[in-house]
Design a protein around this motif. Structure first.
Motif, PDB file in Angstrom:
ATOM      1  N   ALA A  44      94.220  66.788 107.088  1.00 12.35           N
ATOM      2  CA  ALA A  44      93.356  65.603 107.075  1.00 12.35           C
ATOM      3  C   ALA A  44      92.838  65.264 108.471  1.00 12.35           C
ATOM      4  N   GLN A  93      89.343  66.416 109.463  1.00  8.68           N
ATOM      5  CA  GLN A  93      88.204  65.841 108.766  1.00  8.68           C
ATOM      6  C   GLN A  93      87.912  64.415 109.228  1.00  8.68           C
ATOM      7  N   ALA A 126      96.847  57.562 105.588  1.00 12.52           N
ATOM      8  CA  ALA A 126      95.495  57.564 105.028  1.00 12.52           C
ATOM      9  C   ALA A 126      95.344  58.636 103.964  1.00 12.52           C
ATOM     10  N   ALA A 127      95.910  59.795 104.205  1.00 11.81           N
ATOM     11  CA  ALA A 127      95.828  60.887 103.230  1.00 11.81           C
ATOM     12  C   ALA A 127      96.627  60.550 101.971  1.00 11.81           C
ATOM     13  N   ALA A 128      97.797  59.933 102.160  1.00  8.99           N
ATOM     14  CA  ALA A 128      98.660  59.616 101.014  1.00  8.99           C
ATOM     15  C   ALA A 128      98.029  58.592 100.078  1.00  8.99           C
ATOM     16  N   ILE A 129      97.345  57.603 100.653  1.00  2.17           N
ATOM     17  CA  ILE A 129      96.749  56.561  99.798  1.00  2.17           C
ATOM     18  C   ILE A 129      95.267  56.821  99.526  1.00  2.17           C
ATOM     19  N   GLU A 130      94.769  57.945 100.057  1.00  2.00           N
ATOM     20  CA  GLU A 130      93.377  58.361  99.844  1.00  2.00           C
ATOM     21  C   GLU A 130      92.379  57.301 100.311  1.00  2.00           C
ATOM     22  N   TYR A 131      92.649  56.747 101.496  1.00  2.00           N
ATOM     23  CA  TYR A 131      91.742  55.786 102.138  1.00  2.00           C
ATOM     24  C   TYR A 131      91.144  56.449 103.365  1.00  2.00           C
ATOM     25  N   PRO A 132      89.957  56.042 103.770  1.00  2.00           N
ATOM     26  CA  PRO A 132      89.402  56.551 105.027  1.00  2.00           C
ATOM     27  C   PRO A 132      90.293  56.127 106.195  1.00  2.00           C
ATOM     28  N   THR A 191      98.638  60.569 108.131  1.00  2.00           N
ATOM     29  CA  THR A 191      99.427  60.872 106.933  1.00  2.00           C
ATOM     30  C   THR A 191      99.317  59.747 105.909  1.00  2.00           C
TER      31      THR A 191
END
Length: 64
Positions: A8, A11, A35-41, A33
């Motif tokens: 992540a 990107q 941000a990736a886990a909760i799929e937020y920018p 980590t």
């Protein structure tokens, strides 16, 4: 970002990278980590954590 960081991290927009560059590595990785886990920018996660630092009653990265 370096190759040792999560996928992540590669990107992340340039403006967010410039903010993250000022943070210690462990906090930078924790934010990416999270941000990736909760799929937020990543920008939203950084904003939420900064806001929590300003709120004396909240628990966030500032209390770690």
């Amino acid at each position: 970002m370096t190759d040792g960081q999560p996928q992540a991290a590669r990107q992340i927009p340039a403006d967010a990278q410039s903010i993250l560059a000022y943070l210690p590595n462990r906090i930078r990785i924790a934010l990416i980590t999270s941000a990736a886990a909760i799929e937020y920018p990543i920008k939203a996660v950084v904003e939420m954590d900064l806001a929590s630092c300003l709120d004396s009653l909240s628990v966030g990265l500032c209390r770690l």
